[in-house]
Motif scaffolding. Structure first.
Motif, PDB file in Angstrom:
ATOM      1  N   THR A 164      38.953  42.204  38.846  1.00 54.34           N
ATOM      2  CA  THR A 164      38.457  43.302  39.672  1.00 54.34           C
ATOM      3  C   THR A 164      37.285  43.975  38.969  1.00 54.34           C
ATOM      4  N   ASP A 165      36.730  45.012  39.615  1.00 54.15           N
ATOM      5  CA  ASP A 165      35.679  45.810  38.966  1.00 54.15           C
ATOM      6  C   ASP A 165      36.323  47.029  38.302  1.00 54.15           C
ATOM      7  N   ASP A 166      35.506  48.028  37.977  1.00 52.15           N
ATOM      8  CA  ASP A 166      36.020  49.187  37.219  1.00 52.15           C
ATOM      9  C   ASP A 166      36.502  50.324  38.099  1.00 52.15           C
ATOM     10  N   ARG A 167      36.620  50.099  39.397  1.00 52.21           N
ATOM     11  CA  ARG A 167      37.045  51.194  40.272  1.00 52.21           C
ATOM     12  C   ARG A 167      38.538  51.471  40.175  1.00 52.21           C
ATOM     13  N   TYR A 168      39.265  50.596  39.546  1.00 45.49           N
ATOM     14  CA  TYR A 168      40.700  50.794  39.404  1.00 45.49           C
ATOM     15  C   TYR A 168      40.997  51.235  37.976  1.00 45.49           C
ATOM     16  N   THR A 169      41.644  52.351  37.845  1.00 45.27           N
ATOM     17  CA  THR A 169      41.997  52.862  36.519  1.00 45.27           C
ATOM     18  C   THR A 169      43.195  52.108  35.973  1.00 45.27           C
ATOM     19  N   ASP A 170      43.458  52.291  34.698  1.00 45.50           N
ATOM     20  CA  ASP A 170      44.578  51.620  34.063  1.00 45.50           C
ATOM     21  C   ASP A 170      45.863  52.456  34.095  1.00 45.50           C
ATOM     22  N   ASN A 171      45.836  53.583  34.784  1.00 50.37           N
ATOM     23  CA  ASN A 171      47.007  54.464  34.774  1.00 50.37           C
ATOM     24  C   ASN A 171      48.250  53.764  35.305  1.00 50.37           C
ATOM     25  N   ASN A 172      48.113  53.111  36.445  1.00 49.44           N
ATOM     26  CA  ASN A 172      49.258  52.426  37.055  1.00 49.44           C
ATOM     27  C   ASN A 172      49.072  50.908  37.057  1.00 49.44           C
ATOM     28  N   ASN A 173      48.140  50.451  36.236  1.00 51.49           N
ATOM     29  CA  ASN A 173      47.843  49.009  36.206  1.00 51.49           C
ATOM     30  C   ASN A 173      47.498  48.472  37.591  1.00 51.49           C
ATOM     31  N   THR A 174      46.846  49.324  38.383  1.00 46.95           N
ATOM     32  CA  THR A 174      46.534  48.931  39.761  1.00 46.95           C
ATOM     33  C   THR A 174      45.647  47.694  39.802  1.00 46.95           C
ATOM     34  N   GLY A 175      44.602  47.706  38.966  1.00 44.88           N
ATOM     35  CA  GLY A 175      43.684  46.567  38.961  1.00 44.88           C
ATOM     36  C   GLY A 175      44.367  45.295  38.511  1.00 44.88           C
ATOM     37  N   ASP A 176      45.204  45.394  37.494  1.00 43.47           N
ATOM     38  CA  ASP A 176      45.915  44.205  37.002  1.00 43.47           C
ATOM     39  C   ASP A 176      46.842  43.640  38.072  1.00 43.47           C
ATOM     40  N   LYS A 177      47.571  44.524  38.732  1.00 45.21           N
ATOM     41  CA  LYS A 177      48.501  44.079  39.767  1.00 45.21           C
ATOM     42  C   LYS A 177      47.756  43.435  40.936  1.00 45.21           C
ATOM     43  N   LEU A 178      46.639  44.056  41.311  1.00 48.03           N
ATOM     44  CA  LEU A 178      45.866  43.509  42.430  1.00 48.03           C
ATOM     45  C   LEU A 178      45.296  42.141  42.071  1.00 48.03           C
ATOM     46  N   GLY A 207      42.457  42.252  35.869  1.00 48.13           N
ATOM     47  CA  GLY A 207      41.920  43.524  36.336  1.00 48.13           C
ATOM     48  C   GLY A 207      40.449  43.665  36.001  1.00 48.13           C
ATOM     49  N   ARG A 208      40.082  44.785  35.370  1.00 49.17           N
ATOM     50  CA  ARG A 208      38.688  45.050  35.023  1.00 49.17           C
ATOM     51  C   ARG A 208      38.366  44.686  33.571  1.00 49.17           C
ATOM     52  N   LYS A 209      39.285  44.037  32.890  1.00 46.21           N
ATOM     53  CA  LYS A 209      39.155  43.814  31.446  1.00 46.21           C
ATOM     54  C   LYS A 209      38.133  42.747  31.066  1.00 46.21           C
ATOM     55  N   ARG A 210      37.772  41.851  31.979  1.00 46.47           N
ATOM     56  CA  ARG A 210      36.839  40.775  31.653  1.00 46.47           C
ATOM     57  C   ARG A 210      35.679  40.719  32.652  1.00 46.47           C
ATOM     58  N   ASN A 224      31.737  40.947  39.700  1.00 48.88           N
ATOM     59  CA  ASN A 224      32.910  41.046  38.823  1.00 48.88           C
ATOM     60  C   ASN A 224      34.218  40.891  39.602  1.00 48.88           C
ATOM     61  N   ARG A 225      34.201  41.225  40.877  1.00 52.78           N
ATOM     62  CA  ARG A 225      35.396  41.023  41.720  1.00 52.78           C
ATOM     63  C   ARG A 225      35.438  39.544  42.109  1.00 52.78           C
ATOM     64  N   ARG A 226      36.337  38.812  41.502  1.00 52.98           N
ATOM     65  CA  ARG A 226      36.279  37.361  41.669  1.00 52.98           C
ATOM     66  C   ARG A 226      37.654  36.722  41.460  1.00 52.98           C
ATOM     67  N   VAL A 227      37.750  35.497  41.940  1.00 52.43           N
ATOM     68  CA  VAL A 227      38.894  34.631  41.667  1.00 52.43           C
ATOM     69  C   VAL A 227      38.338  33.363  41.039  1.00 52.43           C
ATOM     70  N   GLU A 228      38.903  32.959  39.926  1.00 54.45           N
ATOM     71  CA  GLU A 228      38.426  31.777  39.231  1.00 54.45           C
ATOM     72  C   GLU A 228      39.502  30.687  39.223  1.00 54.45           C
ATOM     73  N   VAL A 229      39.103  29.508  39.654  1.00 56.73           N
ATOM     74  CA  VAL A 229      39.973  28.332  39.602  1.00 56.73           C
ATOM     75  C   VAL A 229      39.500  27.500  38.416  1.00 56.73           C
ATOM     76  N   ILE A 230      40.296  27.464  37.378  1.00 60.84           N
ATOM     77  CA  ILE A 230      39.915  26.782  36.143  1.00 60.84           C
ATOM     78  C   ILE A 230      40.686  25.470  36.046  1.00 60.84           C
ATOM     79  N   ILE A 231      39.947  24.368  36.148  1.00 59.90           N
ATOM     80  CA  ILE A 231      40.544  23.036  36.041  1.00 59.90           C
ATOM     81  C   ILE A 231      40.438  22.622  34.581  1.00 59.90           C
ATOM     82  N   LYS A 232      41.557  22.461  33.942  1.00 59.75           N
ATOM     83  CA  LYS A 232      41.558  22.210  32.506  1.00 59.75           C
ATOM     84  C   LYS A 232      41.237  20.757  32.187  1.00 59.75           C
TER      85      LYS A 232
END
Length: 238
Positions: A164-178, A207-210, A224-232
């Motif tokens: 996600t981007d930085d619009r979600y704070t880390d208070n409730n881990n909203t960005g991580d959960k989303l 979340g917004r960490k990377r 920054n708002r993205r989904v990445e499919v990483i083929i190993k």
């Protein structure tokens, strides 16, 4: 009273002679029909190994079946040549996706990147999800269908990440959960689309960490708002 004429005791010999004559005629006809083989036929028999199509080569050519058989075998060879070999290089996936992106004008919303870990398909989250939502939008499901199709022909393991981007704070881990919920939704869709082994897949949400870019403007945030499919990459020693 008139006497009956006496029968000739040798009358049976006449009938027997006629039968012998007919049999001799029959055998003569059989022998006449069995003409000796030509030099060409004898040479063909000498060359024949007694296996495969050699014994029937002449008959097949004369009847036209030989041409049909050769055509059929040639088609099998051509079809086999056209089949892609087992994919052990992710470069093939990239080439296929580049063509797909060009045909569907997706270069503005998808980025392909080769990394040390493998190959990454980076998709802008805004084309897959509405703001703050985890339900997949219908408009771009064909993109996930294509990714699922490609993953169905390779054995590589896959990790799907949400960001996600930085619009979600880390208070409730909203960005991580989303982010992890979105990654899970994409993962489930791809697995179900091609009935893939779930053991090949893993999900993560950061979340917004990377961020890819500083969250200083709307354009950077959208990237920054993205989904990445990483083929190993498969290790060389496997």
């Amino acid at each position: 009273m008139e006497e009956e004429p006496k029968k000739d005791p040798n009358e049976w010999a006449l009938a027997y002679g006629d039968m012998i004559t007919l049999l001799m005629t029959f055998f003569v006809l059989i022998i006449a029909m069995s003409s000796p083989k030509t030099d060409e036929e004898i040479e063909l028999m000498k060359k024949s190994t007694g296996i495969g199509d050699n014994l029937m080569a002449a008959e097949l050519k004369d009847s036209g079946i030989f041409k049909k058989k050769v055509k059929s075998q040639t088609k099998i060879m051509v079809d086999a040549y056209d089949l892609l070999p087992p994919i052990d290089e992710l470069e093939l996936i990239k080439e296929d996706l580049v063509v797909f992106m060009e045909d569907n004008e997706l270069f503005d919303v998808i980025e392909l990147q080769k990394t040390k870990e493998g190959f990454t398909i980076r998709i802008m989250a805004d084309i897959l999800f509405d703001t703050g939502d985890i339900s997949l939008k219908l408009e771009y499901l064909y993109l996930l269908d294509k990714i699922a199709e490609l993953l169905s022909v390779i054995p590589n393991n896959v990790r799907i990440e949400g960001h996600t981007d930085d619009r979600y704070t880390d208070n409730n881990n909203t960005g991580d959960k989303l982010s992890i919920a979105r990654a899970s939704r994409v993962c489930d869709y791809i697995i179900n689309e091609e009935m893939l082994l779930s053991s090949r897949f893993g999900v993560a949400g950061y979340g917004r960490k990377r961020p890819l870019y500083p969250n200083t403007n709307d354009n950077n945030r959208a990237l920054n708002r993205r989904v990445e499919v990483i083929i190993k990459e498969i290790p060389q020693d496997v």
